[in-house]
Design an enzyme around this catalytic site. Structure first.
Site, PDB file in Angstrom:
ATOM      1  N   PHE A   1    -117.592  80.218  45.869  1.00 38.35           N
ATOM      2  CA  PHE A   1    -117.756  78.909  45.240  1.00 38.35           C
ATOM      3  C   PHE A   1    -118.915  79.036  44.268  1.00 38.35           C
ATOM      4  O   PHE A   1    -120.073  79.043  44.659  1.00 38.35           O
ATOM      5  CB  PHE A   1    -118.051  77.792  46.247  1.00 38.35           C
ATOM      6  CG  PHE A   1    -118.136  76.429  45.601  1.00 38.35           C
ATOM      7  CD1 PHE A   1    -117.043  75.582  45.621  1.00 38.35           C
ATOM      8  CD2 PHE A   1    -119.290  76.017  44.946  1.00 38.35           C
ATOM      9  CE1 PHE A   1    -117.116  74.333  45.012  1.00 38.35           C
ATOM     10  CE2 PHE A   1    -119.361  74.772  44.342  1.00 38.35           C
ATOM     11  CZ  PHE A   1    -118.273  73.928  44.374  1.00 38.35           C
ATOM     12  N   GLU A   2    -118.584  79.173  43.020  1.00 36.78           N
ATOM     13  CA  GLU A   2    -119.582  79.171  41.964  1.00 36.78           C
ATOM     14  C   GLU A   2    -118.986  78.436  40.779  1.00 36.78           C
ATOM     15  O   GLU A   2    -117.769  78.496  40.545  1.00 36.78           O
ATOM     16  CB  GLU A   2    -120.024  80.581  41.568  1.00 36.78           C
ATOM     17  CG  GLU A   2    -118.962  81.404  40.892  1.00 36.78           C
ATOM     18  CD  GLU A   2    -119.398  82.824  40.514  1.00 36.78           C
ATOM     19  OE1 GLU A   2    -120.584  83.173  40.640  1.00 36.78           O
ATOM     20  OE2 GLU A   2    -118.517  83.582  40.089  1.00 36.78           O
ATOM     21  N   ILE A   3    -119.813  77.721  40.092  1.00 33.13           N
ATOM     22  CA  ILE A   3    -119.416  77.071  38.854  1.00 33.13           C
ATOM     23  C   ILE A   3    -120.388  77.562  37.798  1.00 33.13           C
ATOM     24  O   ILE A   3    -121.605  77.510  37.997  1.00 33.13           O
ATOM     25  CB  ILE A   3    -119.451  75.537  38.972  1.00 33.13           C
ATOM     26  CG1 ILE A   3    -118.445  75.065  40.024  1.00 33.13           C
ATOM     27  CG2 ILE A   3    -119.161  74.897  37.616  1.00 33.13           C
ATOM     28  CD1 ILE A   3    -118.472  73.575  40.295  1.00 33.13           C
TER      29      ILE A   3
END
Length: 162
Positions: A64-66
């Site tokens: 989960f990375e943006i």
């Protein structure tokens, strides 16, 4: 994120398996020596280093990375990636996206450009629970006792303490 000048965001950070990054830190330091012009003031390399200057294996978990694609397309990131690619560690050691992204973030961004998402998130075997107990109790199915932030291998508290 753009409204707040954030370039990268994460929910979980933890330690990498050393066997998969044997020469990544040495190669990263060689890059830093070859391209000093890419150093940014107030970077967060101290989050990734041991007291003797080694790599502590911390990285943002990329499940989960943006991130801004402009960051990954930037001259400094592309130069770093090309330098690593020429070194061969992606193939010889299995350097993964998580430690490479994390090292790049630490070198090329300052802490104000990175956002910790204090949200519920689960990806086997890890989970992140919101740190507000009331919010967590009313809105999440997350067991705060199993939240990665309390795990000995978590690096998130060290990040938040920067």
């Amino acid at each position: 994120m753009a409204d707040n000048n954030k370039v990268y965001g994460f929910t979980i950070s933890l330690r990498e398996f050393p066997v998969t990054v044997r020469t990544l830190w040495k190669t990263t330091n060689a890059f830093r020596a070859a391209y000093p012009e890419y150093a940014v003031p107030n970077n967060t390399l101290q989050w990734l280093t041991t007291p003797n200057g080694g790599y502590n294996m911390c990285h943002f978990w990329s499940n989960f990375e943006i991130a801004s694609l402009n960051f990954f397309r930037s001259p400094q990131y592309m130069a770093y990636f090309d330098f690593l690619d020429r070194a061969g560690g992606f193939f010889l050691e299995r350097w993964g996206d998580a430690p490479v992204h994390s090292l790049a973030v630490a070198m090329f961004l300052n802490k104000s450009q990175v956002h910790y998402f204090d949200i519920g998130y689960y990806h086997n075997p890890f989970q992140n629970c919101p740190t507000d107990p009331q919010f967590n109790a009313e809105n999440c199915f997350c067991n705060p006792n199993r939240s990665m932030i309390f795990n000995d291998d978590s690096c998130t508290n060290a990040w938040l303490d920067l």
